[in-house]
Design a protein around this motif. Structure first.
Motif, PDB file in Angstrom:
ATOM      1  N   GLU A 103      -6.139  -1.356   6.922  1.00  0.00           N
ATOM      2  CA  GLU A 103      -6.628  -2.168   5.796  1.00  0.00           C
ATOM      3  C   GLU A 103      -5.647  -2.226   4.632  1.00  0.00           C
ATOM      4  O   GLU A 103      -5.756  -3.090   3.769  1.00  0.00           O
ATOM      5  CB  GLU A 103      -8.012  -1.697   5.325  1.00  0.00           C
ATOM      6  CG  GLU A 103      -8.136  -0.250   4.960  1.00  0.00           C
ATOM      7  CD  GLU A 103      -8.307   0.679   6.161  1.00  0.00           C
ATOM      8  OE1 GLU A 103      -7.932   1.856   6.023  1.00  0.00           O
ATOM      9  OE2 GLU A 103      -8.767   0.252   7.225  1.00  0.00           O
ATOM     10  N   GLN A 104      -4.652  -1.334   4.591  1.00  0.00           N
ATOM     11  CA  GLN A 104      -3.604  -1.406   3.560  1.00  0.00           C
ATOM     12  C   GLN A 104      -2.439  -2.294   3.989  1.00  0.00           C
ATOM     13  O   GLN A 104      -1.442  -2.399   3.270  1.00  0.00           O
ATOM     14  CB  GLN A 104      -3.061  -0.006   3.248  1.00  0.00           C
ATOM     15  CG  GLN A 104      -3.993   0.862   2.441  1.00  0.00           C
ATOM     16  CD  GLN A 104      -4.807   1.786   3.338  1.00  0.00           C
ATOM     17  OE1 GLN A 104      -4.290   2.350   4.289  1.00  0.00           O
ATOM     18  NE2 GLN A 104      -6.082   1.929   3.047  1.00  0.00           N
ATOM     19  N   ARG A 133      -0.508  -1.678   6.564  1.00  0.00           N
ATOM     20  CA  ARG A 133       0.533  -0.881   7.224  1.00  0.00           C
ATOM     21  C   ARG A 133       0.435  -1.049   8.733  1.00  0.00           C
ATOM     22  O   ARG A 133      -0.658  -1.231   9.276  1.00  0.00           O
ATOM     23  CB  ARG A 133       0.390   0.598   6.865  1.00  0.00           C
ATOM     24  CG  ARG A 133       0.554   0.889   5.388  1.00  0.00           C
ATOM     25  CD  ARG A 133       0.332   2.347   5.086  1.00  0.00           C
ATOM     26  NE  ARG A 133      -0.972   2.765   5.644  1.00  0.00           N
ATOM     27  CZ  ARG A 133      -1.348   4.031   5.766  1.00  0.00           C
ATOM     28  NH1 ARG A 133      -0.560   5.015   5.378  1.00  0.00           N
ATOM     29  NH2 ARG A 133      -2.531   4.335   6.269  1.00  0.00           N
TER      30      ARG A 133
END
Length: 139
Positions: A17-18, A20
């Motif tokens: 969700e970031q 990455r």
């Protein structure tokens, strides 16, 4: 000796969700691209859909469960099988992780969650870099 025909493969580009991406470093004991970083991928089982294959390879190679977000592209390469050329066709998928604990099959492997701007800080080959770029472009 039976010579295989075209091989079908699937790859899982896992994005959290970031934003990455998960990369895994192959074991030094691998015959193909030892110690190179890339995305989980592998050959499809007979009758297996590419999306299911990508999720199975993700589980086998990282212990993670995931869900396919979308197909992001295709790749192909030629490999050698006992002196014969084999064409490999790969479907590439963006995958959302459903679990978090990464478990690698070999003790000399490693993994990293990297922001897209940091992908080249590891020894990733051009083929895997293209797969990741497909996911970043087409998701």
């Amino acid at each position: 000796m039976e010579i295989p025909g075209d091989r079908r493969l699937a790859a899982a580009v896992v994005m959290d969700e970031q934003g990455r991406l998960l990369l895994v470093r192959r074991s030094e004991r691998e015959r193909f691209l030892p110690r190179v970083w890339g995305v989980p991928c592998g050959k499809l089982e007979p009758g297996e859909s590419p999306g299911d294959g990508a999720l199975r390879e993700l589980k086998e190679e990282t212990g993670l469960l995931g869900e396919v977000v979308c197909k992001v592209g295709e790749s192909s390469f030629v490999s050698d099988y006992r002196g014969h050329e084999v064409k490999n066709w790969q479907d590439n998928f963006l995958v959302r992780p459903l679990t978090r604990h990464v478990t690698l099959p070999e003790p000399d492997q490693a993994y990293a969650w990297l922001a897209p701007s940091r992908l080249t800080t590891v020894d990733i080959d051009a083929y895997n870099l293209d797969i990741v770029r497909q996911a970043l472009t087409n998701s």
